[in-house]
Design a protein around this motif. Structure first.
Motif, PDB file in Angstrom:
ATOM      1  N   PRO A 191       0.808  -1.228   0.000  1.00  0.00           N
ATOM      2  CA  PRO A 191       0.000   0.000   0.000  1.00  0.00           C
ATOM      3  C   PRO A 191       0.843   1.280   0.000  1.00  0.00           C
ATOM      4  O   PRO A 191       0.376   2.317   0.453  1.00  0.00           O
ATOM      5  N   TYR A 192       2.070   1.196  -0.531  1.00  0.00           N
ATOM      6  CA  TYR A 192       2.973   2.347  -0.528  1.00  0.00           C
ATOM      7  C   TYR A 192       3.529   2.558  -1.929  1.00  0.00           C
ATOM      8  O   TYR A 192       3.830   1.598  -2.639  1.00  0.00           O
ATOM      9  N   LEU A 193       3.686   3.817  -2.319  1.00  0.00           N
ATOM     10  CA  LEU A 193       4.266   4.131  -3.622  1.00  0.00           C
ATOM     11  C   LEU A 193       5.788   4.117  -3.487  1.00  0.00           C
ATOM     12  O   LEU A 193       6.400   5.108  -3.074  1.00  0.00           O
ATOM     13  N   VAL A 194       6.378   2.977  -3.829  1.00  0.00           N
ATOM     14  CA  VAL A 194       7.816   2.774  -3.711  1.00  0.00           C
ATOM     15  C   VAL A 194       8.364   2.391  -5.075  1.00  0.00           C
ATOM     16  O   VAL A 194       7.862   1.458  -5.720  1.00  0.00           O
ATOM     17  N   ASP A 195       9.387   3.104  -5.554  1.00  0.00           N
ATOM     18  CA  ASP A 195      10.062   2.730  -6.790  1.00  0.00           C
ATOM     19  C   ASP A 195      10.898   1.484  -6.554  1.00  0.00           C
ATOM     20  O   ASP A 195      11.516   1.322  -5.490  1.00  0.00           O
ATOM     21  N   TRP A 196      10.957   0.602  -7.572  1.00  0.00           N
ATOM     22  CA  TRP A 196      11.727  -0.635  -7.415  1.00  0.00           C
ATOM     23  C   TRP A 196      12.334  -1.052  -8.742  1.00  0.00           C
ATOM     24  O   TRP A 196      11.875  -0.670  -9.815  1.00  0.00           O
ATOM     25  N   CYS A 197      13.394  -1.847  -8.645  1.00  0.00           N
ATOM     26  CA  CYS A 197      14.048  -2.393  -9.837  1.00  0.00           C
ATOM     27  C   CYS A 197      14.731  -3.708  -9.462  1.00  0.00           C
ATOM     28  O   CYS A 197      15.402  -3.799  -8.434  1.00  0.00           O
ATOM     29  N   PHE A 198      14.536  -4.720 -10.294  1.00  0.00           N
ATOM     30  CA  PHE A 198      15.197  -6.017 -10.141  1.00  0.00           C
ATOM     31  C   PHE A 198      16.560  -5.946 -10.817  1.00  0.00           C
ATOM     32  O   PHE A 198      16.652  -5.608 -11.999  1.00  0.00           O
TER      33      PHE A 198
END
Length: 305
Positions: free
Chosen positions: A264-271
């Motif tokens: 429920p959080y706007l978090v940027d991510w990358c694998f």
């Protein structure tokens, strides 16, 4: 080059999804013994409400790294039947190991008409988890073993801890069988320290566009799509670093990144991870050059994101 002795040690640990406690305890013990030698002494969160998950907090974090501890495997059922955990690419005759209340287990898988059974001479207690027997080889610039996914991701995260000044490192559970721990972990990290960026330390696939010996793979998307402004930033930094990397674009597959995106959080991510052949078999194979590039790129990114 990677410290292969320590890598071999963690490759020998078993942690089928839902049964990560022993491996989690091993990592906690390692961290508590080694953290005084690291550049920054981390706060360590584990046990109790965290179940088998582990959070290490360094300095003033801006980015969190997730590495899942669990592996695929098998659960014994009745009448010598086996139920897959996650998605093992199993073949008739694959060697399995485990232990129940009656002692150690070493057996082979039998595949017939889509049903999995074992050939152990006695019944195995229902609910016992079995893993691929480990057979590690290092030659011609490759490491081959069972469970490089995700022992290499865990290894990378622990190597990152040696020099990390500001960041959070999380060792998660359940990833191979549907996930479930990361939304709680992301909530904790976001609300406690305001961290809004995540890197996924995991192992991906060799494909027609991602090859051995050409660097760590930066995934621009799999079944799930991270925010392009963030992946663009990752690629710019990777180019600036001079560390070998490749760009991955897939339409299937997932990771703890999915769990971050579904939180429920706007978090940027990358694998970001090295690529392997023979996925989810006892013979997973990764280039040592790509593993070293993975380690170096994480260290570079965590000082600049």
């Amino acid at each position: 080059m990677p410290n292969l002795n320590f890598l071999f040690e963690i490759l020998e640990k078993r942690a089928v999804s839902g049964d990560e406690q022993a491996f989690s305890t091993f990592i906690v013990d390692y961290v508590l013994k080694r953290r005084s030698e690291w550049k920054v002494l981390p706060e360590v969160y584990f046990g109790g409400d965290f179940h088998d998950n582990i959070i290490l907090k360094f300095g003033n974090p801006r980015t969190v790294v997730f590495a899942h501890m669990d592996t695929i495997g098998f659960t014994s059922r009745y009448e010598n039947q086996l139920v897959p955990v996650g998605g093992p690419d199993v073949e008739d005759g694959d060697a399995l190991v485990g232990e129940d209340a009656m002692g150690p287990i070493a057996c082979k898988v039998k595949v017939q008409d889509g049903m999995l059974t074992h050939d152990f001479p006695r019944g195995i207690m229902p609910g016992t988890n079995l893993s691929y027997e480990q057979n590690i080889t290092v030659e011609d610039g490759f490491i081959q073993a069972a469970y490089l996914d995700n022992r290499l991701g865990v290894y990378n995260a622990l190597r990152l801890c040696e020099d990390l000044e500001d960041g959070v490192v999380v060792f998660s559970t359940y990833e191979e069988h549907g996930g479930g721990s990361v939304p709680f972990l992301m909530k904790y990290v976001y609300e406690k320290w305001g961290v809004k960026q995540a890197l996924i330390s995991d192992i991906t696939w060799v494909t027609e566009g991602v090859r051995h010996h050409e660097g760590v793979a930066i995934s621009l998307r799999d079944k799930f799509i991270p925010r392009k402004v963030f992946t663009d930033k990752i690629v710019r930094l990777a180019e600036e670093s001079g560390i070998p990397y490749q760009l991955e674009v897939e339409g299937a597959g997932g990771s703890d990144g999915r769990e971050v995106q579904m939180s429920p959080y706007l978090v940027d991510w990358c694998f970001i991870g090295a690529a392997e052949d023979n996925v989810h078999t006892p013979y997973e194979k990764v280039s040592l050059k790509d593993l070293e590039a993975m380690i170096q790129l994480y260290k570079y990114l965590m000082t600049r994101l």
